[in-house]
Motif scaffolding. Structure first.
Motif, PDB file in Angstrom:
ATOM      1  N   GLU A 149       0.852  -1.187   0.000  1.00  0.00           N
ATOM      2  CA  GLU A 149       0.000   0.000   0.000  1.00  0.00           C
ATOM      3  C   GLU A 149       0.889   1.239   0.000  1.00  0.00           C
ATOM      4  O   GLU A 149       1.782   1.370   0.828  1.00  0.00           O
ATOM      5  CB  GLU A 149      -0.908   0.029   1.221  1.00  0.00           C
ATOM      6  CG  GLU A 149      -1.810   1.262   1.265  1.00  0.00           C
ATOM      7  CD  GLU A 149      -2.598   1.383   2.545  1.00  0.00           C
ATOM      8  OE1 GLU A 149      -3.341   2.382   2.695  1.00  0.00           O
ATOM      9  OE2 GLU A 149      -2.459   0.502   3.419  1.00  0.00           O
TER      10      GLU A 149
ATOM     11  N   ARG B 171      -2.977   3.951  -2.493  1.00  0.00           N
ATOM     12  CA  ARG B 171      -3.244   3.044  -3.609  1.00  0.00           C
ATOM     13  C   ARG B 171      -2.416   1.775  -3.447  1.00  0.00           C
ATOM     14  O   ARG B 171      -1.394   1.756  -2.765  1.00  0.00           O
ATOM     15  CB  ARG B 171      -2.902   3.709  -4.939  1.00  0.00           C
ATOM     16  CG  ARG B 171      -1.434   4.086  -5.087  1.00  0.00           C
ATOM     17  CD  ARG B 171      -1.158   4.790  -6.396  1.00  0.00           C
ATOM     18  NE  ARG B 171       0.227   5.295  -6.445  1.00  0.00           N
ATOM     19  CZ  ARG B 171       0.727   6.009  -7.438  1.00  0.00           C
ATOM     20  NH1 ARG B 171      -0.040   6.305  -8.486  1.00  0.00           N
ATOM     21  NH2 ARG B 171       1.971   6.439  -7.413  1.00  0.00           N
TER      22      ARG B 171
ATOM     23  N   ARG C 187       2.942  -0.069 -10.862  1.00  0.00           N
ATOM     24  CA  ARG C 187       1.509  -0.348 -10.826  1.00  0.00           C
ATOM     25  C   ARG C 187       1.264  -1.808 -10.456  1.00  0.00           C
ATOM     26  O   ARG C 187       1.957  -2.711 -10.910  1.00  0.00           O
ATOM     27  CB  ARG C 187       0.871  -0.056 -12.176  1.00  0.00           C
ATOM     28  CG  ARG C 187      -0.615  -0.454 -12.246  1.00  0.00           C
ATOM     29  CD  ARG C 187      -1.208  -0.186 -13.601  1.00  0.00           C
ATOM     30  NE  ARG C 187      -1.305   1.242 -13.852  1.00  0.00           N
ATOM     31  CZ  ARG C 187      -1.662   1.765 -15.029  1.00  0.00           C
ATOM     32  NH1 ARG C 187      -1.920   0.971 -16.056  1.00  0.00           N
ATOM     33  NH2 ARG C 187      -1.728   3.071 -15.178  1.00  0.00           N
TER      34      ARG C 187
END
Length: 332
Positions: free
Chosen positions: A48, A54, A108
């Motif tokens: 996290e 995110r 990502r």
């Protein structure tokens, strides 16, 4: 090691921890949740981002890498290049640096599975699905090559498959692990004599022999991956590693139609050229290979057959077309 610390000691430092020992720890503003995968020189955590709230993937490199100054400098430089790659099929790099003696890379988090898991579960893919995935991976590779980055380890495990946007694009492929450590390891003396970077089932002959590599080594590896997508197995199957290396160096590319007789002859021709032993005999780009693959499979040629690397001209009755590397993603 974990079992060697006296009872009552605090949690291990990141530089001394085993994979999985850092679950719940915070490093450089990222709370590490659990291990997603691991390799010889790195471990990847789901984490996290505490600053932005995110979910991300954080790659932690082996502690000995941080102690090599040449590697550290290359890591920073190549991380910046990787972070600059703005492409819909490349996993974005958000952050890179060093914390508590460990080099890290934050990127990502892609929800889905990798191509390795897809093939293990479903076996050979249809030619249409193979082309859909291959064109996205090829587009990502050519974009990286335009920035003088060579992946060097194209394999099913480095292709992430997420849910697509619509029935015409049922899957979205992301290429990951651009080998920021791989190129640097070979240049800093951190690999043993005779060792090369790459996965044996997909490694190009010039990587095995230690010759200079460029984007055409990724063309070879992508050809091997496409072969496996179509047949369920890599092109060369041998009993031991030395025999496998010999096959990549000396044996002619196998005929994909011997394993799948339903495929058109043009598919086999495209694969043979992509997996040619000499780089100069291969396609000049990954998209050029996939254009030939698509044409050989009898799929609609679209923009690729017209020349993926050609200059882009504005349409007389509409806005300019996307750049060459993006056309396979945004155009049918």
């Amino acid at each position: 090691m974990a079992g060697e610390r006296p009872a009552g000691d605090g949690p291990p430092s990141p530089a001394a921890a085993e994979p999985g020992e850092l679950d719940g720890r915070t490093l450089a503003g990222y709370r590490l949740e659990h291990v997603l995968g691991r390799g010889g020189m790195a471990v990847v955590y789901r984490a996290e981002d505490l600053r932005l709230g995110r979910t991300v993937a954080v790659k932690l490199l082996a502690p000995e890498l941080a102690r090599n100054e040449t590697f550290r400098q290359r890591f920073v430089r190549e991380s910046h290049i990787a972070a600059s790659l703005d492409h819909p099929n490349i996993v974005p790099v958000y952050d890179a640096g060093e914390a508590e003696g460990v080099l890290y890379l934050a990127m990502r988090y892609v929800r889905g599975r990798d191509l390795r898991a897809l093939l293990d579960r479903e076996g050979p893919l249809t030619s249409a699905q193979t082309v859909r995935i291959a064109v996205q991976v090829a587009s990502a590779l050519d974009a990286a090559h335009a920035h003088d980055l060579v992946h060097r380890d194209v394999k099913p495990g480095n292709v992430l498959i997420a849910e697509g946007t619509d029935p015409d694009h049922p899957e979205h492929a992301y290429l990951t692990d651009f080998g920021l450590t791989k190129k640097s390891l070979s240049l800093t003396g951190l690999t043993s004599v005779g060792q090369f970077v790459g996965t044996l089932d997909y490694v190009a002959p010039e990587q095995i022999s230690g010759r200079p590599v460029d984007g055409r080594c990724d063309v070879y590896s992508l050809g091997c991956v496409v072969f496996e997508m179509l047949t369920g197995g890599p092109p060369y199957r041998r009993d031991d590693d030395l025999a496998l290396l010999w096959a990549h160096l000396n044996d002619p590319p196998p005929d994909v139609r011997e394993r799948r007789a339903d495929l058109p002859a043009g598919v086999g021709a495209a694969l043979r050229r992509a997996m040619a032993k000499r780089p100069g005999e291969r396609y000049g780009s990954c998209l050029e290979f996939v254009a030939a693959l698509r044409a050989g499979a009898g799929a609609a040629p679209g923009v690729l057959q017209a020349g993926a690397g050609a200059a882009t001209a504005p349409r007389p009755d509409g806005p300019p077309r996307p750049p060459a590397w993006a056309r396979p993603v945004f155009e049918p």
